[in-house]
Design an enzyme around this catalytic site. Sequence first.
Site, PDB file in Angstrom:
ATOM      1  N   ALA A   7       0.840  -1.194   0.000  1.00  0.00           N
ATOM      2  CA  ALA A   7       0.000   0.000   0.000  1.00  0.00           C
ATOM      3  C   ALA A   7       0.875   1.243   0.000  1.00  0.00           C
ATOM      4  CB  ALA A   7      -0.928  -0.006   1.217  1.00  0.00           C
ATOM      5  N   ASN A   9       1.436   5.529  -1.380  1.00  0.00           N
ATOM      6  CA  ASN A   9       0.685   6.780  -1.325  1.00  0.00           C
ATOM      7  C   ASN A   9      -0.239   6.968  -2.520  1.00  0.00           C
ATOM      8  OD1 ASN A   9       1.768   8.215   1.125  1.00  0.00           O
ATOM      9  ND2 ASN A   9       3.687   7.808   0.074  1.00  0.00           N
ATOM     10  N   SER A  10       0.138   6.428  -3.673  1.00  0.00           N
ATOM     11  CA  SER A  10      -0.665   6.604  -4.884  1.00  0.00           C
ATOM     12  C   SER A  10      -1.404   5.341  -5.298  1.00  0.00           C
ATOM     13  CB  SER A  10       0.225   7.070  -6.048  1.00  0.00           C
ATOM     14  OG  SER A  10       0.876   8.282  -5.744  1.00  0.00           O
ATOM     15  N   ASP A 109       7.776  -0.350   3.117  1.00  0.00           N
ATOM     16  CA  ASP A 109       8.166  -0.660   1.740  1.00  0.00           C
ATOM     17  C   ASP A 109       9.676  -0.637   1.569  1.00  0.00           C
ATOM     18  OD1 ASP A 109       8.159   2.108   2.228  1.00  0.00           O
ATOM     19  OD2 ASP A 109       7.729   2.607   0.136  1.00  0.00           O
ATOM     20  N   THR A 132       5.749   7.489  -5.673  1.00  0.00           N
ATOM     21  CA  THR A 132       5.418   8.870  -5.321  1.00  0.00           C
ATOM     22  C   THR A 132       6.682   9.615  -4.907  1.00  0.00           C
ATOM     23  OG1 THR A 132       3.251   8.119  -4.568  1.00  0.00           O
ATOM     24  CG2 THR A 132       3.948  10.313  -3.882  1.00  0.00           C
ATOM     25  N   THR A 184       8.106  23.039 -26.736  1.00  0.00           N
ATOM     26  CA  THR A 184       7.915  23.133 -25.284  1.00  0.00           C
ATOM     27  C   THR A 184       7.729  21.766 -24.645  1.00  0.00           C
ATOM     28  OG1 THR A 184       6.955  25.335 -25.508  1.00  0.00           O
ATOM     29  CG2 THR A 184       6.504  24.156 -23.464  1.00  0.00           C
TER      30      THR A 184
END
Length: 261
Positions: A7, A9-10, A109, A132, A184
């Site tokens: 699990a 953060n994202s 993790d 993340t 760009t």
Amino acid sequence: MLLALDAGNSNITIGAFEGSDLVCQWRLRTVHDQTADEWGILLRNLFSPAGLDIRRVDGIIISSVVPPIDSTLAFMTQRYFHTNAMFVGPHTDIGLEIRYDNPNEVGADRLVNGVAGFYKYGGPCVVVDMGTTINFDCISAAGEYLGGSIAVGIGISINALFSKTARLPKVDFRRPKNVIGTNTVASIQSGLYYGAIGMIDGILERVISQLGPETKAIATGGQAHMIVEGSRYLKTYDEHLTLQGLQMIWERNHPEAPQSE
């Protein structure tokens, strides 16, 4: 069958193991306010299309860096899988000596990646996990988790550049054809890609000088395969490293569990 959940953060990455063999993998978004019932139904619905029997799940191991969802996941495993999940933490027997100043501060993790890196590739090694955040986790030749570095992730860099400027577009992260962008979008992609590689290689150069020239550098995580293509030090990409580390920790703590041939 073992169910391993990482699990982040994202995203939440989920793997189903038969012994040490990863037979299926899924990736879900991390939703903080999702209920145990929603998680349970979602997970159960993944099994049938994959040809797996959910009734064969007899163990669940979780590494989480998202404390708000831990109790929800724990209740979900009890209600829908009829088992108590094993959560990896600083006091779990992982087979590495933790040399961090305060082991309670180390993300689960990072410990899991250290286990997989050391037991798959040997030490000294450094695992670079690109999620993340970009985590560098260093393991000595003697199997000691030494610590490492935590840097801003590529996705955060993209979002910051887009949100803090008036005219720059949000772009996909990809390897540009040339370092000199002629428009760009290409210029932003060049800056993101080669900026990330420069940061990663700069840290790895210093890590290797400290751990020794025999240090193995292993990459895992979302954009890692693209970074490996351009890095001077990262030559190994291991997509399933974290899930395999969870399986190794489970096996170490449940020696009676059946092993694959």
